[in-house]
Write a protein that holds these residues in place. Structure first.
Motif, PDB file in Angstrom:
ATOM      1  N   THR A 101       2.253  26.728  14.807  1.00 38.29           N
ATOM      2  CA  THR A 101       2.903  26.347  16.055  1.00 38.29           C
ATOM      3  C   THR A 101       4.332  25.921  15.763  1.00 38.29           C
ATOM      4  O   THR A 101       4.561  25.155  14.821  1.00 38.29           O
ATOM      5  N   THR A 105       7.523  22.507  19.470  1.00 35.11           N
ATOM      6  CA  THR A 105       6.418  22.708  20.406  1.00 35.11           C
ATOM      7  C   THR A 105       5.226  21.854  20.015  1.00 35.11           C
ATOM      8  O   THR A 105       4.572  21.239  20.869  1.00 35.11           O
ATOM      9  N   LYS A 109       3.491  19.066  22.293  1.00 32.40           N
ATOM     10  CA  LYS A 109       2.077  19.205  22.656  1.00 32.40           C
ATOM     11  C   LYS A 109       1.336  17.888  22.399  1.00 32.40           C
ATOM     12  O   LYS A 109       0.495  17.464  23.194  1.00 32.40           O
ATOM     13  N   LYS A 152      -0.291  34.149  25.923  1.00 29.93           N
ATOM     14  CA  LYS A 152      -0.111  32.968  26.762  1.00 29.93           C
ATOM     15  C   LYS A 152       0.628  33.343  28.040  1.00 29.93           C
ATOM     16  O   LYS A 152       1.351  34.356  28.091  1.00 29.93           O
ATOM     17  N   GLU A 165       2.494  26.174  27.261  1.00 32.14           N
ATOM     18  CA  GLU A 165       1.833  25.569  26.101  1.00 32.14           C
ATOM     19  C   GLU A 165       0.949  24.422  26.565  1.00 32.14           C
ATOM     20  O   GLU A 165       1.382  23.563  27.322  1.00 32.14           O
ATOM     21  N   GLU A 166      -0.299  24.422  26.120  1.00 33.18           N
ATOM     22  CA  GLU A 166      -1.224  23.371  26.507  1.00 33.18           C
ATOM     23  C   GLU A 166      -1.071  22.150  25.595  1.00 33.18           C
ATOM     24  O   GLU A 166      -0.767  22.272  24.407  1.00 33.18           O
TER      25      GLU A 166
END
Length: 253
Positions: A101, A105, A109, A152, A165-166
């Protein structure tokens, strides 16, 4: 103040009850700010099947590398493989799932998870396999990809594409701080602050090792980097804990 006392006697008590198969958010960047005493205690406890979220996986004989070398980690969510040869070997051999990742980011997250934000859109990764899918997550041991990342959602805002992005939340967070009080308020030292506050926020149970334990109220409110509301257990490990760096360099002259 007695009801706010979160101090436990030793690292073993600090990690007690963390079950096999738990997900962990672990502070540190390279070897800076690693919660080494908690990692050692978890290793000694024998906990296995761990899914770990951390910027990297230490090196072969330090940091999260200790758990990896013992076969306790089944999945890493991180930004890079770094200096850990065993990390690389296990990944390519199909023994370890890795969700690479982008670093910023990953930080967001974790922060979003701690802030109760389910997901966010970012420009990072647009037009790459981060957004389009296909990044290897697990190899088959023969050079092929056994598990790849899924695509995504990409949405346009103000004429520009953004990828969804979760957020990340974990069962447990393990962090290292320079100073902490009995209520769990933490102060980090310089660059050791790195991912530690973010990891702490993302853990449903946060365990903090501190070099110096002080009484509640001894840390001025404006000096608190992470409020105790995020922290559930505190253990003092002393100021003489060993600290390492990945590569020592010196300028000639």
């Amino acid at each position: 103040m007695r009801g706010l006392d979160k101090v436990v006697p030793d690292p073993a008590a600090a990690v007690a009850g963390i079950p096999d198969g738990a997900s962990l958010a672990v502070g540190g960047f390279g070897l800076c700010g690693n919660p080494m005493e908690l990692i050692r205690a978890l290793l000694a406890q024998g906990t296995s099947g761990l899914s770990v979220v951390s910027n990297n996986c230490g090196v072969d004989d330090w940091g999260l590398g200790l758990l990896l070398d013992a076969g306790r980690i089944v999945k890493m969510t991180s930004s890079y493989v770094g200096e850990n040869k065993e990390f690389e070997r296990r990944f390519l051999a199909g023994e370890l799932e890795v969700e690479l990742t982008p670093q910023g980011t990953l930080a967001e997250k974790l922060r979003a998870g701690g802030a109760g934000i389910a997901a966010f859109f970012t420009r990072t990764g647009v037009g790459t396999q981060v957004a389009e899918g296909g990044l290897p997550r697990r190899y088959d041991g023969a050079g092929g990809v056994a598990v790849a990342s899924p695509p995504k959602e990409v949405r346009t805002f103000d004429g520009k594409p953004y990828v969804l992005e979760e957020a990340i939340t974990c069962d447990v967070a393990l962090v290292h701080a320079r100073r902490g009080d009995r209520a769990g308020n933490l102060v980090f030292h310089a660059s050791a602050r790195n991912f530690n506050p973010l990891a702490a926020m993302a853990g449903r149970l946060c365990v903090a090792e501190v070099e110096e334990l002080v009484e509640t109220g001894d840390i001025p409110p404006d000096d608190v980097h992470l409020p105790g509301v995020f922290v559930h257990r505190v253990v003092e490990v002393g100021t003489d804990v060993e600290k390492r760096i990945e590569r020592r360099t010196a300028r000639e002259g």
